[in-house]
Design an enzyme around this catalytic site. Structure first.
Site, PDB file in Angstrom:
ATOM      1  N   LYS A 185     -52.012 -14.302 -10.287  1.00 21.31           N
ATOM      2  CA  LYS A 185     -52.365 -14.601 -11.675  1.00 21.31           C
ATOM      3  C   LYS A 185     -52.864 -16.045 -11.787  1.00 21.31           C
ATOM      4  O   LYS A 185     -52.200 -16.968 -11.328  1.00 21.31           O
ATOM      5  CB  LYS A 185     -51.123 -14.396 -12.556  1.00 21.31           C
TER       6      LYS A 185
ATOM      7  N   GLU B 271     -47.662  -4.978 -20.359  1.00 20.32           N
ATOM      8  CA  GLU B 271     -46.772  -6.012 -19.817  1.00 20.32           C
ATOM      9  C   GLU B 271     -45.862  -6.528 -20.936  1.00 20.32           C
ATOM     10  O   GLU B 271     -46.325  -7.174 -21.874  1.00 20.32           O
ATOM     11  CB  GLU B 271     -47.590  -7.162 -19.230  1.00 20.32           C
TER      12      GLU B 271
END
Length: 218
Positions: free
Chosen positions: A138, A45
Site C-alpha cells: 500500500k 475494507e
C-alpha cells in the site's frame, strides 16, 4: 465466504477497487456496505477506527452476512499489530491492510496465508515489505505521493505491486491505474454521503468509481 490467498490477490487484480469504510458504528457501517455493494464494489475494507462498538465484531457480522457470496471480499484496515490481525482473521477477514509496516503483523498473516498490505512511503520500507513476503504494498498517503510515485517505485523495484490509498477519487483513479497501480483504495470521497444519511449518494458514487475503473482499464 473464506477465500484462498491466491484467489483474493487474483480478484483484487481484476476488480482494482477497494472501498475503505470508517464507520461510526455497525448500524451506519452496514448501510454504507449495502450501498457500496449495490453500486458494484466487491472489496470491502473495514477499518479498526470505529467510534462505537467493535469493528472486529462488525467484520464477523459481514463475513456471516456474505458467507454465501462468491463475489464480496471482506477485509480489515488500520491493523497496527499482530494481535489485532489475529482477531480480524478469526472474525473472517480475507485480507489485512495497515497504514505502516510491522514485520510481526506480516509474519502472522503469512502464517495463515492471508494477504497483508502494509503502508509504505519510501523505497526502504517497500524493500522491507517485499523481503517479508508481501504480494501487494500500500502506498500511503496517496494524496502526498501522487500517481507518479508508482513509476518511481517501480523503477528500482519492478517486481513490486502497489496499491495507493488516501486521496484517490473518481477524477484521478484513471491516473493511478494508468500509472501502473495494482489496485486502489478509496474512502472519504466514496462514503461522504453517509455523513448526512444519503446512502443513495454513496451507491451512485460507487457506480461512478466502478465505471471509471472500467474506462481506465480499457
Amino acid at each position: 465466504m473464506k477465500f484462498k490467498k491466491e484467489d483474493v490477490i487474483a480478484k483484487m487484480r481484476k476488480d482494482c477497487l477497494i472501498a475503505v469504510i470508517r464507520a461510526k458504528d455497525a448500524a451506519q457501517g452496514e448501510k454504507i456496505v449495502d450501498a457500496i455493494t449495490a453500486g458494484g464494489i466487491k472489496f470491502i475494507e473495514i477499518t479498526m477506527t470505529m467510534d462505537h462498538g467493535s469493528p472486529v465484531e462488525f467484520i464477523k457480522f459481514l463475513s456471516e452476512k456474505y458467507a454465501d457470496s462468491p463475489d464480496i471480499v471482506i477485509g480489515a484496515g488500520t491493523v497496527l499489530d499482530p494481535e489485532t490481525a489475529r482477531l480480524v482473521i478469526l472474525a473472517g477477514a480475507n485480507y489485512v491492510v495497515s497504514p505502516g509496516f510491522n514485520a510481526d503483523t506480516v509474519r502472522l498473516c503469512n502464517r495463515y496465508r492471508i494477504p497483508m498490505l502494509p503502508g509504505v512511503m519510501t523505497p526502504t520500507e517497500a524493500i522491507h515489505a517485499l523481503e517479508a513476503g508481501c504480494d501487494v504494498i500500500k502506498l500511503f498517503p496517496g494524496n502526498i505521493l501522487g500517481p507518479s510515485s508508482i513509476s518511481t517505485f517501480k523503477g528500482p523495484l519492478p517486481q513490486g505491486e502497489f496499491m495507493p490509498s488516501g486521496g484517490v477519487d473518481v477524477d484521478n483513479v484513471d491516473k493511478w491505474l494508468k500509472a501502473g497501480a495494482f489496485a486502489v483504495g478509496t474512502g472519504s470521497s466514496l462514503t461522504k454521503g453517509a455523513k448526512t444519511g444519503d446512502y443513495d449518494a454513496v451507491r451512485k458514487k460507487a457506480e461512478e468509481f466502478v465505471e471509471a475503473v472500467k474506462k481506465a482499464k480499457g
